[in-house]
Write an enzyme that holds these catalytic residues in place. Structure first.
Site, PDB file in Angstrom:
ATOM      1  N   LYS A 257       0.885  -1.248   0.027  1.00 28.51           N
ATOM      2  CA  LYS A 257       0.013   0.024  -0.020  1.00 28.51           C
ATOM      3  C   LYS A 257       0.840   1.354   0.061  1.00 28.51           C
ATOM      4  CE  LYS A 257       0.972   1.061   4.456  1.00 28.51           C
ATOM      5  NZ  LYS A 257       1.849   2.087   5.053  1.00 28.51           N
TER       6      LYS A 257
ATOM      7  N   PRO B 170       9.937  -4.455  -0.768  1.00 32.72           N
ATOM      8  CA  PRO B 170      10.808  -4.209   0.493  1.00 32.72           C
ATOM      9  C   PRO B 170      10.634  -4.048   1.666  1.00 32.72           C
ATOM     10  CG  PRO B 170      10.565  -2.273  -0.993  1.00 32.72           C
ATOM     11  CD  PRO B 170       9.764  -3.310  -1.731  1.00 32.72           C
ATOM     12  N   VAL B 171      11.331  -4.488   2.689  1.00 30.18           N
ATOM     13  CA  VAL B 171      11.059  -4.531   4.098  1.00 30.18           C
ATOM     14  C   VAL B 171      11.617  -3.015   4.714  1.00 30.18           C
ATOM     15  CG1 VAL B 171      11.841  -5.511   6.332  1.00 30.18           C
ATOM     16  CG2 VAL B 171      11.507  -6.997   4.125  1.00 30.18           C
TER      17      VAL B 171
ATOM     18  N   GLY C 249       7.473   1.129   4.477  1.00 31.14           N
ATOM     19  CA  GLY C 249       6.385   1.711   4.744  1.00 31.14           C
ATOM     20  C   GLY C 249       5.257   1.668   3.567  1.00 31.14           C
TER      21      GLY C 249
ATOM     22  N   GLY D 272       4.865  -6.564   5.147  1.00 29.50           N
ATOM     23  CA  GLY D 272       4.889  -7.567   6.154  1.00 29.50           C
ATOM     24  C   GLY D 272       3.461  -7.805   6.732  1.00 29.50           C
ATOM     25  N   SER D 273       2.713  -6.482   6.832  1.00 28.15           N
ATOM     26  CA  SER D 273       1.378  -6.428   7.177  1.00 28.15           C
ATOM     27  C   SER D 273       0.358  -7.291   6.257  1.00 28.15           C
ATOM     28  CB  SER D 273       0.801  -5.073   7.397  1.00 28.15           C
ATOM     29  OG  SER D 273       1.683  -4.460   8.454  1.00 28.15           O
ATOM     30  N   ALA D 274       0.759  -7.219   4.917  1.00 31.89           N
ATOM     31  CA  ALA D 274      -0.069  -7.875   3.893  1.00 31.89           C
ATOM     32  C   ALA D 274       0.376  -9.441   3.855  1.00 31.89           C
ATOM     33  CB  ALA D 274       0.311  -7.364   2.495  1.00 31.89           C
TER      34      ALA D 274
ATOM     35  N   ASP E 111      -1.555  -1.766  10.435  1.00 33.92           N
ATOM     36  CA  ASP E 111      -2.207  -1.733   9.294  1.00 33.92           C
ATOM     37  C   ASP E 111      -2.493  -3.109   8.608  1.00 33.92           C
ATOM     38  OD1 ASP E 111       0.434  -2.233   8.848  1.00 33.92           O
ATOM     39  OD2 ASP E 111       0.746  -0.166   7.748  1.00 33.92           O
TER      40      ASP E 111
HETATM   41  O1  C5P Z   1       1.268  -1.713  14.935  1.00 31.71           O
HETATM   42  P1  C5P Z   1       2.890  -1.816  14.474  1.00 31.71           P
HETATM   43  O2  C5P Z   1       3.414  -2.990  14.997  1.00 31.71           O
HETATM   44  O3  C5P Z   1       2.692  -1.509  12.832  1.00 31.71           O
HETATM   45  O4  C5P Z   1       3.469  -0.558  14.766  1.00 31.71           O
HETATM   46  C1  C5P Z   1       4.819  -0.507  15.195  1.00 31.71           C
HETATM   47  C2  C5P Z   1       5.258   0.713  16.200  1.00 31.71           C
HETATM   48  O5  C5P Z   1       5.067   2.024  15.498  1.00 31.71           O
HETATM   49  C3  C5P Z   1       4.430   0.647  17.491  1.00 31.71           C
HETATM   50  O6  C5P Z   1       5.097   0.021  18.387  1.00 31.71           O
HETATM   51  C4  C5P Z   1       4.171   2.202  17.885  1.00 31.71           C
HETATM   52  O7  C5P Z   1       5.621   2.694  18.362  1.00 31.71           O
HETATM   53  C5  C5P Z   1       4.176   2.885  16.430  1.00 31.71           C
HETATM   54  N1  C5P Z   1       2.706   3.373  16.110  1.00 31.71           N
HETATM   55  C6  C5P Z   1       2.160   4.365  16.568  1.00 31.71           C
HETATM   56  N2  C5P Z   1       0.862   4.570  16.258  1.00 31.71           N
HETATM   57  C7  C5P Z   1       0.172   3.946  15.322  1.00 31.71           C
HETATM   58  C8  C5P Z   1       0.905   2.935  14.594  1.00 31.71           C
HETATM   59  C9  C5P Z   1       2.250   2.701  15.134  1.00 31.71           C
HETATM   60  O8  C5P Z   1       2.729   4.919  17.724  1.00 31.71           O
HETATM   61  N3  C5P Z   1      -0.877   4.567  14.932  1.00 31.71           N
END
Ligand code: C5P
Length: 290
Positions: A8, A90-91, A94, A98-100, A132
């Site tokens: 995305k 790519p890892v 953004g 990985g989420s997908a 996400d």
């Molecule tokens: O949820 P995810 O594992 O993708 O998030 C990684 C890090 O990004 C979280 O540990 C948090 O520090 C930060 N984050 C945040 N607010 C969000 C999404 C992610 O602070 N809405």
């Protein structure tokens, strides 16, 4: 069973405030694109994850490993499956690769293990794996609120839109980028509302009015590569490139007729990186013939 799981970009990404649980309240417009990884699920005696094409862990730090473990625990079965992941997205970019992977694995394993696909259970497990992940259960375009897991479906960017994507020079850790935020914009959330209203009405406003990412400056603070990319993009192309998510991939939406020209200019400046012309798609993952 073989699946493709997508990626995305965040057409908008506005950070509203920090929450007591440490996460941040967002307003974002996700758009799924056709850049994709492949995952093959086969029967096995235990849970086994392999990854080709990227240096990522295959143990319980891997989101597909976690997805299989969480789903099996909830269903009261043993997580017996071999998950072979071929990475192209790519890892640390953004782009949500990985989420997908996690969303596609969750949904596909429901079929593979004959568990039925209870949408409420899938959404809850997905949101527990990452902010996400839930988006990729459906893909297409959506407003993401809360941590990004509260979704409102939208019509996507209309044909013949393309997204030119510059792969990252280095991976960026999302948590560090959020940690480098130094404040919140007054009125954050309004740009997302305006773009969402435009997409719903079938009239996409000019990109100068909505292409925002509140994580771009903090990402430039934590990554010298993001900082240099940002300066080079601004100086060289006069095109409003934005970081996707917490970076380090960059993208710009363009009409299809302009995409190859923009791709070629980027490839000239960054010959060592991949540059893709991606299409908006209406799914987040899909089954493909084995
Ligand atoms: O949820 P995810 O594992 O993708 O998030 C990684 C890090 O990004 C979280 O540990 C948090 O520090 C930060 N984050 C945040 N607010 C969000 C999404 C992610 O602070 N809405």
């Amino acid at each position: 069973m073989r699946i493709e799981t997508g990626a995305k970009v965040n057409l908008t990404l506005e950070v509203l405030r920090r929450r007591p649980d440490g996460y941040h309240e967002l307003a974002t417009v996700f758009q799924a694109i056709d850049l994709a990884d492949r995952i093959e699920l086969t029967s096995a005696d235990s849970l086994e994850v392999t990854v080709h094409g990227a240096d990522v862990p295959t143990d319980d730090r891997n989101l597909c490993h976690r997805a299989a473990t969480a789903l099996a625990a909830e269903a009261g079965i043993r997580p017996e499956v071999r998950i072979a992941i071929s990475k192209r997205v790519p890892v640390g970019a953004g782009l949500g690769g990985g989420s997908a992977n996690a969303a596609g694995t969750l949904a596909a394993l429901c079929r593979f293990w004959g568990l039925g696909d209870d949408p409420e259970r899938l959404h809850r497990l997905a949101a527990g794996l990452g902010s996400d992940v839930a988006f990729f259960l459906h893909g297409g375009a959506a407003v993401g609120l809360g941590r990004g897991e509260r979704l409102e479906p939208l019509p996507g960017l209309p044909e013949p839109s393309r997204l030119v994507i510059l792969s990252p020079g280095e991976g960026v850790a999302t948590g560090r980028v959020y940690g480098a935020l130094d404040g919140f914009r007054a009125g954050a959330g309004q740009v997302t509302e305006r773009l969402a209203a435009g997409l719903r009405a079938g009239v996409v406003p000019p990109i100068g009015e909505w292409l925002v990412n509140d994580l771009e400056l903090p990402a430039a603070r934590v990554s010298a590569v993001v900082r240099e990319d940002r300066e080079r993009l601004a100086a060289l192309l006069h095109t409003p490139f934005r970081l996707s998510g917490s970076g380090g991939a960059w993208f710009v939406p363009v009409p299809a007729a302009d995409a190859e020209g923009v791709r070629a200019s980027l490839a000239g400046v960054w010959p060592e990186r991949s540059v893709w012309v991606a299409r908006p798609v209406s799914h987040g993952w899909r089954e493909v013939p084995a």
